[in-house]
Design an enzyme around this catalytic site. Structure first.
Site, PDB file in Angstrom:
ATOM      1  N   PRO A 101      -0.219  -0.974   0.053  1.00 19.14           N
ATOM      2  CG  PRO A 101       0.189  -1.128   1.481  1.00 19.14           C
ATOM      3  CD  PRO A 101       0.487  -1.862   1.154  1.00 19.14           C
ATOM      4  CB  CYS A 102       4.051   1.780   1.151  1.00 13.33           C
ATOM      5  SG  CYS A 102       5.532   1.360  -0.060  1.00 13.33           S
ATOM      6  CD  GLN A 103       5.124  -1.028  -4.844  1.00  6.76           C
ATOM      7  OE1 GLN A 103       4.092  -1.299  -5.492  1.00  6.76           O
ATOM      8  NE2 GLN A 103       6.222  -1.130  -4.853  1.00  6.76           N
ATOM      9  CD  GLN A 128       5.684   8.632  -2.592  1.00  3.97           C
ATOM     10  OE1 GLN A 128       5.844   8.845  -2.685  1.00  3.97           O
ATOM     11  NE2 GLN A 128       5.431  10.083  -4.402  1.00  3.97           N
TER      12      GLN A 128
END
Length: 149
Positions: free
Chosen positions: A119-121, A124
């Protein structure tokens, strides 16, 4: 992305998902879908990840087989198959600046093993494109579904 943006646009995101998947259904703010390619079926679950404030794409891989007109499916956890899904002719199917970090985790909603695009991708990507509302979800879905489907 704020959670209410995701919640308010679940129906719209489900509409985008229907362009590439079948059996799309929603339960509150979770979207379930199936996508097939060759003899592989992807069971896809999309929902909002509160910690990363972004949509999360999770999936499981089923190997389909037909024998004597009977179709069976077997759940597969195979890194070689993941590599095949995210590459085409040995090259990544997405922009080379993106590392599709696919990991196997216990699904936070369903409690079963699923692969996920981290989920960090997603967070971002959505920050980088600076789109709002349903347009951001459509961009996100088209970008990441191109990796798998």
């Amino acid at each position: 992305m704020k959670e209410n943006v995701f919640e308010n646009n679940v129906a719209q995101l489900a509409h985008y998902i229907r362009h590439k998947c079948t059996n799309v259904r929603t339960e509150r703010t979770v979207i379930f879908a199936l996508a097939c390619r060759d003899n592989i079926q992807l069971e896809i679950v999309v929902f909002y990840h509160q910690t990363y404030a972004a949509p999360l794409l999770t999936f499981r891989i089923w190997q389909l087989q037909v024998s004597d007109d009977i179709e069976t499916r077997r759940l597969v956890f195979d890194q070689t198959l993941i590599d095949k899904l995210v590459t085409r002719n040995g090259s990544l199917r997405v922009d080379r600046r993106v590392d599709p970090a696919i990991t196997l985790v216990d699904h936070p909603v369903l409690g079963k093993p699923f692969y996920q695009l981290h989920p960090c991708q997603s967070a971002q990507l959505l920050e980088d494109v600076a789109l709002q509302g349903p347009e951001s979800l459509e961009f996100w879905w088209n970008f990441y579904s191109s990796v798998l489907i």
